[in-house]
Design an enzyme around this catalytic site. Structure first.
Site, PDB file in Angstrom:
ATOM      1  CG  ASP A 211     -25.799 -85.245 -31.561  1.00  0.00           C
ATOM      2  OD1 ASP A 211     -26.466 -86.064 -32.209  1.00  0.00           O
ATOM      3  OD2 ASP A 211     -26.000 -84.025 -31.584  1.00  0.00           O
ATOM      4  CG  HIS A 285     -29.709 -85.284 -32.193  1.00  0.00           C
ATOM      5  ND1 HIS A 285     -28.747 -85.122 -33.152  1.00  0.00           N
ATOM      6  CD2 HIS A 285     -30.797 -84.613 -32.634  1.00  0.00           C
ATOM      7  CE1 HIS A 285     -29.236 -84.366 -34.148  1.00  0.00           C
ATOM      8  NE2 HIS A 285     -30.473 -84.054 -33.861  1.00  0.00           N
ATOM      9  CD  GLU A 352     -31.765 -81.725 -36.685  1.00  0.00           C
ATOM     10  OE1 GLU A 352     -31.661 -81.222 -37.795  1.00  0.00           O
ATOM     11  OE2 GLU A 352     -30.803 -82.222 -36.080  1.00  0.00           O
TER      12      GLU A 352
HETATM   13  C1  ACM Z   1     -29.691 -78.174 -34.490  1.00  0.00           C
HETATM   14  O1  ACM Z   1     -28.947 -77.661 -35.339  1.00  0.00           O
HETATM   15  N1  ACM Z   1     -30.229 -79.365 -34.715  1.00  0.00           N
HETATM   16  C2  ACM Z   1     -30.020 -77.505 -33.257  1.00  0.00           C
END
Ligand code: ACM
Ligand code: ZN
Length: 635
Positions: A211, A285, A352
Site C-alpha cells: 500500500d 495505493h 480507490e
Molecule cells: C478498501 O477498503 N479500500 C478496499
C-alpha cells in the site's frame, strides 16, 4: 483503504453518535443459555449424550499413516497444558480415532466432520483431512479452557462431555484480512493471527501486502521495493493528521517478509488448512512502489513512503498505465508472487485509484487514444485486464476490490465487494464469483463501541453488525456464485499486535459463525454466552479481545418538546443495568440507574456511566464531557 469513504464515514459516525444505532430491537432479542457446549461457530447438529471422556496421558491417538501430521498437530496442541505426550498408532482401543471415510459422506462435504465422544473413546470422521482438522478444533473447544494455556496445568482433569456433532460449513470462503502495510507485523505475529483464525474454522488469510505506507514482500528482481518501499518515517498520533516525512528525516519504521519467511508462513497456514490470498494493491495505493521506482508514475516523482493517510489531499499514488514499464514491473511482481503462493487467487487490489495524474499524462492520453478508451475508468479497466492475463499466465485467477467493475470487468475476475453488497450483486448478475466483505458488516478497523473509551478510529461496526452479516443478499439469484465472506482489519489505527487482536475479537467470532453456521440456526441471544465462554478461553491463551459489547453507546438527542439536549444510552445486550453520575463522582450500583433519556443538570460538565450485570460491574467506566456530547449533537 478507504480514503474516499473516510469523509462519508465521519459523517456516518456523527449520525450514529447523534441518532444511535438501532439497538432497541437487538436488546430485546431473547438471550438463552445454549443447552449444548459453548462452541463457536455453532455446529450444524449437536446431540448431547451422558457421561464424559477422560483424556489421560495413556490415551492413544489412532490414525492411518497418511494422517500422521494432523494427528500429531493435535498431540502438539495439548502437550504443554496437559503435560501429556500422546502417542499415535495405526491401531488401538479406547483412544481418539481420526478416520477418513472410505465412502464419501455427501452431507458433510469437503470440510465437514462427524465427532462422536463416548466415555470409551472419541472418533472424528471426515471425507478429507480438512474435516479432521475442524473436528479437532471442536474437540479443543470441548476441553476445559485451560487447554489454551501455554504452561503446564497440574492437577487438572481433562474431561470432554459426551456428544455427537455433525458439522459442515455454509460457505467455502471464510476469511480474515490483515493489512501489514500501514503497520508492520513480523512473521511470528502473522502466524499467530493465522493460528487464531483457524481455531474458529476460518480458512482464508488475506494478506494485504502493499500500500502507500509500505511494500512488505521481497521481490528479488526488484530489490528497491523492500530496500526503499518498506520504510517510512516513524509517526504516532491520528492517522489522518500526520506530518509528512521531513527533508533529511530517516525512514526508520517498517519491515518486510523475505521470500523464505513467506514460504514458512504459507506452510504454517497450509498445516492449518488456511489458504493465503496475497494482495498486491495496484494501480492506486502504490506510493511505496513509486518511492522505489518513481519512473513508473505519471509525473516521475520523487516520492517518499506515506506516513499516514493524506486524505483529503489528492496526491499521486498510482502506476502510470500509459507506460509499458509499469506492465513489465507488474509481470515480474506477479511472477514471483505466483511462485510463492499455492492458492488459486491473486488479489490485485484495484480500489480507490486516484486517476488525477492520468488525466494530465501524455503517456496515459496516448494509451487511451490507441486503445480507444473514453474515460480514465476504462483506462483502469484496461490495466486490470492486463493484470488478469498476467495472473492467468501463471495458472491463477484474479480477484479485485469492487472498483474493478468500473470501466468494464475483466472476463474471469472474482469481485471482492466492500462498498456494500452492490458490487457483489452486480458481479453475480454478470455470472462472476464474489467474496462479500461489505464495510457495514466486515470492517474490523471501525469503532466497535463508545468512542469515548475506544482507541481513535472512525465510523462504527458493532458486534451485532458482524453477527447479522449474511453474504447472500436476496438480489443474488444464484447463491453458488457467492464464495463466502471475510472480515478486514485495516491497520491505519492499529499500531501493535495486541490492538490487532482487540479489533479482531470478538467481532471475528461473530463473522466466523456468520460464515460457517446454518443461517436458520443463528441466534444472537444464544451467541452471547458462547462468546463469553470463548472470551474466557482467550484469557487462558493471553489473546486480547474487546469487551466493548458490554458498554453502552452514549447518544446525545434533542428533547422534542423543549428542544434541549439530552443523553440517551443504547446497549447491545439485554439484562444490563446502567448507573450514572453527572457530579464528577464514580458511579456504582448505588448511583442513579438509567431508565430513559436524561436531561443535563444545570452546571454539570461531566457524564459518567458504568454497566453492571447481576449486581457486578461488567463494562468499562465511561467518562465524557458534556461539551463533547454537545459537539456530537452539532455534527
Ligand atoms: C478498501 O477498503 N479500500 C478496499
Ligand atoms: Zn500516466
Amino acid at each position: 483503504m478507504r480514503k474516499n469513504i473516510l469523509l462519508i464515514s465521519l459523517i456516518f459516525l456523527a449520525v450514529v453518535l447523534t441518532l444511535g444505532v438501532p439497538v432497541a430491537g437487538w436488546a430485546s432479542t431473547k438471550e438463552v443459555k445454549p443447552a449444548s457446549p459453548d462452541l463457536i461457530p455453532l455446529p450444524v447438529k449437536v446431540e448431547s449424550r451422558s457421561g464424559v471422556f477422560k483424556l489421560k496421558s495413556s490415551t492413544m491417538l489412532i490414525s492411518a499413516d497418511a494422517y500422521k501430521d494432523i494427528t500429531e498437530l493435535f498431540a502438539a496442541m495439548i502437550k504443554t497444558p496437559t503435560g501429556y505426550s500422546l502417542v499415535r498408532s495405526n491401531h488401538g482401543k479406547d483412544g481418539i480415532y481420526f478416520n477418513i471415510n472410505s465412502t464419501y459422506n455427501k452431507l458433510i462435504g469437503e470440510e465437514g466432520y462427524v465427532l462422536d465422544v463416548k466415555p470409551s473413546g472419541i472418533s472424528i470422521q471426515a471425507n478429507k483431512p480438512a474435516g479432521l482438522f475442524y473436528g479437532i478444533q471442536t474437540l479443543m473447544q470441548l476441553l476445559p479452557g485451560a487447554i489454551e494455556r501455554s504452561v503446564k496445568t497440574d492437577g487438572k482433569s481433562w474431561t470432554i462431555p459426551c456428544v455427537k456433532i455433525t458439522d459442515y460449513p455454509r460457505f467455502a470462503w471464510r476469511g480474515l484480512m490483515l493489512d501489514v502495510s500501514r503497520h508492520f507485523f513480523p512473521k511470528e505475529l502473522v502466524k499467530k493471527y493465522i493460528n487464531q483464525l483457524a481455531k474458529y474454522k476460518m480458512n482464508v488469510f488475506h494478506w494485504h501486502l502493499t500500500d502507500d505506507q509500505g511494500w512488505r514482500i521481497e521481490i528479488r528482481s526488484l530489490p528497491k521495493l523492500v530496500g526503499v518501499g518498506a520504510w517510512r518515517a516513524p509517526r504516532m498520533g491520528l492517522w489522518w493528521t500526520r506530518k509528512p516525512q521531513g527533508a533529511g528525516e530517516m525512514a526508520s519504521y517498517g519491515g518486510y517478509y523475505t521470500q523464505e519467511e513467506v514460504k514458512e508462513i504459507v506452510a504454517y497456514a497450509a498445516e492449518r488448512f488456511v489458504t493465503i490470498l496475497p494482495e498486491i494493491d495496484v494501480p492506486g495505493h502504490s506510493l511505496a512502489a513509486l518511492a522505489a521506482y518513481p519512473e513508473l508514475s505519471c509525473t516521475g516523482g520523487p516520492f517518499t513512503v506515506n506516513v499516514g493517510n493524506t486524505f483529503p489531499d489528492k496526491k499521486e499514488n498510482a502506476l502510470c498505465p500509459g507506460n509499458e514499464q509499469s506492465f513489465e514491473f507488474m509481470d515480474k511482481v506477479i511472477g514471483e508472487v505466483a511462485a510463492l503462493f499455492p492458492g488459486r487467487y491473486i488479489h490485485i487490489g484495484g480500489d480507490e485509484c486516484d486517476k488525477g495524474a492520468w488525466k494530465d499524462c501524455a503517456k496515459c492520453k496516448k494509451r487511451m487514444e490507441t486503445e480507444k478508451l473514453k474515460t480514465v475508468e476504462e483506462l483502469q479497466s484496461y490495466f486490470i485486464k492486463r493484470m488478469e492475463k498476467m495472473v492467468q499466465a501463471r495458472g491463477k485467477k484474479l480477484m479485485g476490490w469492487d472498483e474493478i467493475l468500473e470501466g468494464g470487468l475483466a472476463p474471469e475476475a472474482t469481485v471482492m465487494s466492500w462498498r456494500g453488497m452492490q458490487g457483489g450483486i452486480d458481479a453475480a448478475k454478470m455470472n462472476h464469483h464474489v467474496v462479500m466483505t461489505p464495510a457495514d458488516n466486515c470492517y474490523l478497523d471501525l469503532y466497535q463501541g463508545e468512542p469515548a473509551v475506544e482507541p481513535a478510529t472512525y465510523s462504527m461496526l458493532r458486534l451485532r453488525n458482524c453477527y447479522d452479516f449474511d453474504p447472500v443478499p436476496k438480489e443474488v439469484l444464484n447463491p453458488a456464485l457467492i464464495l463466502g465472506g471475510q472480515g478486514n482489519l485495516w491497520t491505519e489505527s492499529v499500531p501493535n499486535y495486541r490492538h490487532a487482536e482487540y479489533m479482531t475479537w470478538p467481532r471475528a467470532f461473530a463473522l466466523a459463525e456468520a460464515l460457517w453456521s446454518p443461517k436458520e440456526q443463528k441466534n444472537w441471544g444464544n451467541f452471547i454466552p458462547r462468546m463469553e465462554s470463548n472470551m474466557a478461553r482467550y484469557d487462558f491463551s493471553n489473546t486480547n479481545y474487546a469487551r466493548s459489547v458490554f458498554d453502552p453507546l452514549i447518544r446525545p438527542v434533542k428533547d422534542s418538546v423543549n428542544k434541549t439536549f439530552q443523553i440517551a444510552l443504547d446497549t447491545e445486550l439485554k439484562n444490563l443495568e446502567l448507573y450514572y453520575t453527572f457530579d464528577g463522582t464514580y458511579p456504582d450500583r448505588f448511583s442513579a440507574v438509567y431508565k430513559g433519556p436524561l436531561s443535563i443538570p444545570t452546571g454539570a460538565d461531566l457524564f459518567r456511566v458504568l454497566t453492571y450485570r447481576n449486581g457486578k460491574p461488567i463494562g468499562r467506566m465511561i467518562s465524557v464531557s458534556i461539551k463533547d456530547l454537545e459537539k456530537r449533537l452539532e455534527k
